[in-house]
Design a protein around this motif. Structure first.
Motif, short mmCIF file in Angstrom:
data_model
loop_
_atom_site.label_atom_id
_atom_site.label_comp_id
_atom_site.label_asym_id
_atom_site.label_seq_id
_atom_site.Cartn_x
_atom_site.Cartn_y
_atom_site.Cartn_z
N ARG A 1 0.83 -1.20 0.00
CA ARG A 1 0.00 0.00 0.00
C ARG A 1 0.86 1.26 0.00
NH1 ARG A 1 -4.62 0.18 4.45
NH2 ARG A 1 -5.17 -1.69 3.26
N PHE A 2 2.02 1.19 0.66
CA PHE A 2 2.95 2.32 0.69
C PHE A 2 3.33 2.73 -0.73
CE2 PHE A 2 7.57 3.60 1.73
CZ PHE A 2 7.22 4.92 1.84
N GLY A 3 3.68 1.74 -1.57
CA GLY A 3 4.03 2.03 -2.96
C GLY A 3 2.85 2.57 -3.75
N ALA A 4 1.65 2.05 -3.47
CA ALA A 4 0.46 2.54 -4.17
C ALA A 4 0.20 4.01 -3.84
CB ALA A 4 -0.74 1.69 -3.80
N TYR A 5 0.41 4.37 -2.58
CA TYR A 5 0.22 5.77 -2.17
C TYR A 5 1.27 6.67 -2.83
CZ TYR A 5 -3.04 4.31 1.50
OH TYR A 5 -4.12 3.80 2.19
N LEU A 6 2.53 6.21 -2.87
CA LEU A 6 3.58 7.00 -3.50
C LEU A 6 3.31 7.19 -4.99
CD1 LEU A 6 6.86 5.62 -1.84
CD2 LEU A 6 5.72 7.79 -1.39
N THR A 7 2.85 6.13 -5.64
CA THR A 7 2.53 6.21 -7.07
C THR A 7 1.39 7.19 -7.31
OG1 THR A 7 3.24 3.92 -7.38
CG2 THR A 7 1.89 4.89 -9.12
N ALA A 8 0.39 7.15 -6.43
CA ALA A 8 -0.74 8.09 -6.56
C ALA A 8 -0.26 9.53 -6.39
CB ALA A 8 -1.80 7.75 -5.52
N ILE A 9 0.64 9.75 -5.44
CA ILE A 9 1.19 11.10 -5.22
C ILE A 9 1.97 11.55 -6.45
CG2 ILE A 9 2.86 12.41 -3.85
CD1 ILE A 9 2.05 10.57 -1.46
N ARG A 10 2.75 10.64 -7.04
CA ARG A 10 3.52 10.99 -8.23
C ARG A 10 2.61 11.35 -9.40
NH1 ARG A 10 6.27 5.95 -10.42
NH2 ARG A 10 4.19 5.68 -11.30
N ASN A 11 1.55 10.59 -9.59
CA ASN A 11 0.66 10.81 -10.74
C ASN A 11 -0.18 12.06 -10.58
OD1 ASN A 11 1.64 8.49 -11.93
ND2 ASN A 11 0.02 7.18 -11.10
N ASP A 12 -0.74 12.29 -9.40
CA ASP A 12 -1.59 13.47 -9.18
C ASP A 12 -1.72 13.69 -7.67
OD1 ASP A 12 -3.57 15.43 -8.99
OD2 ASP A 12 -4.59 14.73 -10.79
N GLN A 13 -0.94 14.62 -7.16
CA GLN A 13 -0.93 14.85 -5.72
C GLN A 13 -2.26 15.36 -5.22
OE1 GLN A 13 2.69 16.39 -3.92
NE2 GLN A 13 1.50 17.84 -2.70
N GLU A 14 -2.91 16.23 -5.97
CA GLU A 14 -4.20 16.78 -5.55
C GLU A 14 -5.26 15.69 -5.47
OE1 GLU A 14 -4.40 19.69 -4.42
OE2 GLU A 14 -2.41 20.33 -5.06
N ALA A 15 -5.25 14.79 -6.45
CA ALA A 15 -6.20 13.68 -6.43
C ALA A 15 -5.93 12.75 -5.26
CB ALA A 15 -6.12 12.89 -7.75
N ALA A 16 -4.64 12.51 -4.95
CA ALA A 16 -4.28 11.67 -3.81
C ALA A 16 -4.79 12.29 -2.51
CB ALA A 16 -2.77 11.46 -3.76
N LEU A 17 -4.65 13.61 -2.39
CA LEU A 17 -5.16 14.31 -1.21
C LEU A 17 -6.67 14.17 -1.09
CD1 LEU A 17 -3.08 17.63 -1.21
CD2 LEU A 17 -3.23 15.99 0.68
N ALA A 18 -7.36 14.30 -2.22
CA ALA A 18 -8.81 14.19 -2.23
C ALA A 18 -9.28 12.80 -1.82
CB ALA A 18 -9.34 14.54 -3.62
N LEU A 19 -8.45 11.78 -2.10
CA LEU A 19 -8.80 10.41 -1.75
C LEU A 19 -8.42 10.05 -0.32
CD1 LEU A 19 -7.74 8.59 -5.05
CD2 LEU A 19 -10.08 8.97 -4.21
N GLY A 20 -7.85 11.02 0.40
CA GLY A 20 -7.54 10.79 1.80
C GLY A 20 -6.12 10.32 2.09
N VAL A 21 -5.23 10.36 1.10
CA VAL A 21 -3.84 9.95 1.31
C VAL A 21 -3.11 11.04 2.09
CG1 VAL A 21 -1.66 9.33 0.20
CG2 VAL A 21 -3.82 8.57 -0.79
N ASP A 22 -2.41 10.66 3.13
CA ASP A 22 -1.61 11.61 3.91
C ASP A 22 -0.31 11.88 3.13
OD1 ASP A 22 -0.20 13.09 5.75
OD2 ASP A 22 -0.74 11.84 7.47
N VAL A 23 -0.36 12.83 2.23
CA VAL A 23 0.72 13.07 1.28
C VAL A 23 2.03 13.41 1.99
CG1 VAL A 23 1.53 14.62 -0.55
CG2 VAL A 23 -0.81 13.75 -0.59
N GLN A 24 1.98 14.33 2.93
CA GLN A 24 3.20 14.75 3.63
C GLN A 24 3.85 13.57 4.36
OE1 GLN A 24 3.73 17.69 1.99
NE2 GLN A 24 4.52 18.49 3.93
N ARG A 25 3.05 12.75 4.98
CA ARG A 25 3.58 11.64 5.76
C ARG A 25 4.31 10.63 4.87
NH1 ARG A 25 -0.02 6.89 8.57
NH2 ARG A 25 1.72 5.66 9.40
N TYR A 26 3.68 10.26 3.76
CA TYR A 26 4.27 9.22 2.91
C TYR A 26 5.47 9.75 2.12
CZ TYR A 26 0.50 6.14 4.24
OH TYR A 26 -0.35 5.35 4.98
#
Length: 325
Positions: free
Chosen positions: A182-207
């Motif tokens: 899941r860690f890698g999935a979150y990082l990939t989501a941040i790389r592809n679209d950080q705003e979308a990752a934030l909207a989905l509830g990913v703790d961007v700063q933490r990961y």
């Protein structure tokens, strides 16, 4: 995915690393192989934050230098084995990376890259002006103990080659594990679209911070290896911005965000650098010129790197074989 495509790269890598000590018996050529493996390891370490996480860090020389200086100072002043100093340097790099990463991750893109460069330059200035413990701009020379594997030293290059292979295998395993969690999935989501990752509830700063800290700790281990391999370190060698750029370019050319891309990039660039050095008679800047040319060609042909190019060729070959059948 077929078994051949899944295990083919690992089998090819295993066969290659086992054959190299027998084929390259000359100490100089074996040294080139060791340095190539070191850059593969450093690129895999950078890949965690720069490839999978998509954050362009150009300050990884900071962690490399911290690892090199920490283990060396502990060895020279306290007689502590570099194997232990390696872990201390990794821990110190992780702490400093967390401190630097907290404010830096408020920045994005080129501003983040510039902030990491600035952090490296500050650390270099501190080292250059610390004469008593760190040797100032002259650097530090490590005492040669000859065959002392417990103190990370040996007269045979095969010892360092075996350690370098182990580091690359470890880095490959960590990258593969991250990409499958899941860690890698979150990082990939941040790389592809950080705003979308934030909207989905990913703790961007933490990961992003976790990836940065892990990448820094792994890079510091590479710094300790370098110090024990060459037995001399100086601020311009281990804290140079050119080193940070070189690590990033190796990963980008090979294919950032992939498992095998950094290894392919290291093999192509380091062997190409050796060829360029021999052809030009050691002309200053020939290696960087080669890096620039290869980078332009790869980006023009396939921005995703050598892994994508090889994958495309493999698909065409398989399609041609299918049509023939």
């Amino acid at each position: 995915m077929s078994a051949a495509r899944k295990w083919g790269p690992a089998v090819a890598f295993g066969v290659a690393v086992c054959a190299v000590p027998f084929v390259l018996s000359n100490p100089y050529t074996l040294s080139v192989a060791v340095v190539t493996l070191l850059y593969a390891y450093l690129a895999l370490s950078w890949n965690i934050i720069g490839g999978i996480g998509g954050q362009l860090s150009l300050g990884h020389a900071a962690w490399f230098g911290i690892g090199a200086y920490t283990s060396t100072v502990l060895f020279l002043n306290f007689g502590l084995s570099p194997w232990i100093g390696m872990l201390v340097g990794a821990a110190l790099s992780a702490v400093i990376a967390a401190i630097i990463g907290l404010p830096c991750f408020r920045l994005r893109g080129a501003y983040f890259a510039l902030a990491t460069i600035a952090a490296t330059m500050v650390l270099r200035i501190v080292v250059e002006n610390t004469h008593e413990w760190l040797g100032g701009p002259r650097g530090l020379e490590i005492s040669l103990l000859r065959d002392a594997p417990l103190y990370f030293q040996h007269t045979r290059k095969e010892f360092y080659y075996a350690v370098a292979v182990a580091l690359v295998v470890l880095a490959l395993a960590i990258n593969r594990l991250i990409l499958r969690t899941r860690f890698g999935a979150y990082l990939t989501a941040i790389r592809n679209d950080q705003e979308a990752a934030l909207a989905l509830g990913v703790d961007v700063q933490r990961y992003k911070l976790l990836a940065f800290v892990l990448s820094a700790a792994m890079t510091a281990i590479g710094g300790t290896f370098y110090a024990q391999f060459v037995l001399f370190i100086s601020p311009d060698k281990v804290f140079g911005v050119g080193l940070s750029v070189q690590i990033a370019v190796v990963c980008i050319i090979g294919g950032r965000g992939t498992v095998w891309g950094p290894v392919l990039g290291a093999v192509l660039l380091l062997l190409g650098e050796e060829v360029a050095r021999r052809v030009t008679g050691g002309m200053v800047g020939a290696d960087m010129l080669l890096y620039g040319l290869i980078l332009m060609v790869v980006i023009a042909v396939e921005p995703r790197g050598l892994v994508a190019i090889l994958g495309r060729l493999a698909k065409r070959s398989a399609a041609g074989t299918g049509r023939a059948a």
